[in-house]
Design an enzyme around this catalytic site. Structure first.
Site, short mmCIF file in Angstrom:
data_model
loop_
_atom_site.label_atom_id
_atom_site.label_comp_id
_atom_site.label_asym_id
_atom_site.label_seq_id
_atom_site.Cartn_x
_atom_site.Cartn_y
_atom_site.Cartn_z
N TYR A 32 -3.96 -7.67 -31.01
CA TYR A 32 -3.28 -8.96 -30.96
C TYR A 32 -4.28 -10.12 -30.95
CZ TYR A 32 1.32 -7.03 -29.77
OH TYR A 32 2.51 -6.39 -29.78
N LYS A 48 0.25 -0.18 4.32
CA LYS A 48 1.29 -1.07 3.78
C LYS A 48 1.35 -0.93 2.25
CE LYS A 48 -2.12 -4.82 3.73
NZ LYS A 48 -2.74 -5.85 4.58
C1 LIG Z 1 -4.07 -5.58 4.96
C2 LIG Z 1 -4.61 -5.86 6.31
C3 LIG Z 1 -5.67 -5.11 6.85
C4 LIG Z 1 -6.46 -4.12 6.01
O1 LIG Z 1 -7.40 -4.85 5.25
P1 LIG Z 1 -8.45 -4.14 4.27
O2 LIG Z 1 -9.24 -5.27 3.76
O3 LIG Z 1 -7.62 -3.48 3.22
O4 LIG Z 1 -9.22 -3.18 5.06
C5 LIG Z 1 -6.03 -5.33 8.16
N1 LIG Z 1 -5.41 -6.27 8.91
C6 LIG Z 1 -4.41 -7.04 8.42
C7 LIG Z 1 -3.78 -8.08 9.29
C8 LIG Z 1 -3.98 -6.86 7.11
O5 LIG Z 1 -3.00 -7.64 6.62
#
Ligand SMILES: *Cc1c(COP(=O)(O)O)cnc(C)c1O
Length: 382
Positions: free
Chosen positions: A272, A49
């Site tokens: 800054y 994702k």
């Molecule tokens: C993003 C996500 C994962 C992956 O999690 P990681 O901690 O990056 O391994 C797995 N299951 C769901 C439902 C997620 O939203």
């Protein structure tokens, strides 16, 4: 691509960008294999994702597919459509957010062969109604909430499904999943509570393969791996077991470039807010990358970089396009304009950067900006 060609490419891109982001696809594949081994007996999927956590799904997903990964998870329908286009018809593609109320979205899911995650009774109803209209059982994933209270069917929703089988008419449940809230903290009692709750909530439902573990969940042991594991962050090289040594291969190398070096001495200040006061003769190197590139301002005065094998601290504030480093400990001939510095990788882990910025590696990776030249090291064919 040969190593030399890659280096030439890197040099060329350096001249027009603020730095070079090298992404090692071979390391991602090696990490996927390591996780598959750790979860032996379970299918190892890949979570890609948000553009594969910012690293570029168009490069990452095909490399994993070629390595044998058969199931991919994305967040949105649009990401699913893009991934289907990239990977062809073979792999399973699951959309975490599930179908929206717009009928178009269900049509798209079906046309593209995407499996929605059904996170609520409303989504179960949407998918079931759509399947009955289509007069065909439609595949999907059922998400049971076991303590996140974010997405997923609540206990009472599961009861409603168990009591009235017609609610699942036309719904072809290929996987039942839940998600762990505290998996990176192995000692946290929440893990076992969620495991027990997952088993209890699955019991009254029609049997289907099960999935609970994200990256960190895989390291909680075989009780947590079920039929499928869903790693994301560990594929990309961050440490899924923050209390111990990182078992994952390094994926990301971010090289910044020094554009100026100057000598300063007490009582001067840097940057800054005059946030850093110089107390002795000091050499300050200014690097062309900043918070506009995803190098978070919260790492001001806390982060570090590597140059010539020396770890050098960030001094003063990270600004939009610039970072200032104290390079007094680096030989003058090394810390010069044009020299590269490692901002991530090469001795500075993505977990180090996240800690310095008061955040998690997920946010560091998904923030990596568009001004970096990107170089993908290919995975070697097997
Ligand atoms: C993003 C996500 C994962 C992956 O999690 P990681 O901690 O990056 O391994 C797995 N299951 C769901 C439902 C997620 O939203």
């Amino acid at each position: 691509m040969s190593a030399v060609t890659q280096m030439q490419q890197a040099c060329e891109t350096d001249s027009v960008t603020v730095g070079t982001l090298t992404i090692d696809l071979g390391a991602i594949v090696a990490n996927w294999r390591l996780l598959a081994e750790r979860a032996a007996g379970s299918e190892c999927a890949a979570v890609v994702k948000a553009d594969a956590y910012g690293l570029g799904v168009a490069a990452v997903a095909p490399a994993l597919l070629a390595a044998g990964c058969g199931t991919f998870f994305v967040a949105t329908v649009a990401e699913g459509v893009q991934l289907r286009d990239l990977l062809g018809t073979d792999p399973s593609i699951v959309v975490f957010n599930g179908p929206g109320t717009e009928r178009d979205e269900s049509e798209t899911l079906r046309a593209q062969g995407l499996l929605p995650v059904l996170n609520s009774l409303e989504q179960v109803g949407t998918w079931s109604a759509f399947a009955r209209r289509a007069d065909a059982p439609l595949p999907c994933v059922l998400h049971l909430d076991t303590g996140m209270n974010r997405l997923g069917l609540a206990a009472t929703d599961v009861q409603a499904l168990a009591l009235d089988a017609s609610r699942l008419a036309g719904v072809d449940v290929r996987l039942i999943m839940s998600h762990l809230a505290c998996a990176e903290d192995a000692a946290n009692k929440m893990n076992r509570r969620q495991l027990v709750s997952f088993l209890q909530r699955c019991a009254p439902l029609p049997p289907a393969p099960q999935s609970l573990a994200n990256s960190a969940g895989i390291f909680l042991g075989p009780a947590y791996t079920f039929d499928m594991v869903r790693p994301g962050i560990a594929l990309y090289g961050a440490n899924p077991v923050p209390s111990g040594a990182n078992p994952m291969a390094e994926v990301v190398h971010l090289q910044g470039r020094i554009i100026q070096v100057r000598r300063v001495d007490s009582p001067e200040t840097v940057g800054y807010g005059a946030a850093f006061s110089v107390t002795a003769p000091t050499r300050i190197a200014t690097v062309a990358a900043g918070y506009a590139d995803g190098y978070l301002r919260s790492a001001s005065g806390r982060g570090a970089a590597m140059i010539g094998g020396v770890r050098v601290p960030i001094v003063g504030r990270v600004s939009m396009d610039l970072i200032t480093l104290d390079v007094t400990a680096v030989p003058e001939s090394v810390a010069i304009p044009g020299a590269g510095v490692s901002l991530i990788g090469g001795g500075i882990s993505v977990d180090d950067v996240a800690n310095a910025a008061g955040t998690i590696p997920y946010e560091i990776l998904t923030s990596l900006g568009p001004r970096y030249g990107r170089v993908y090291r290919p995975a070697s064919p097997t």
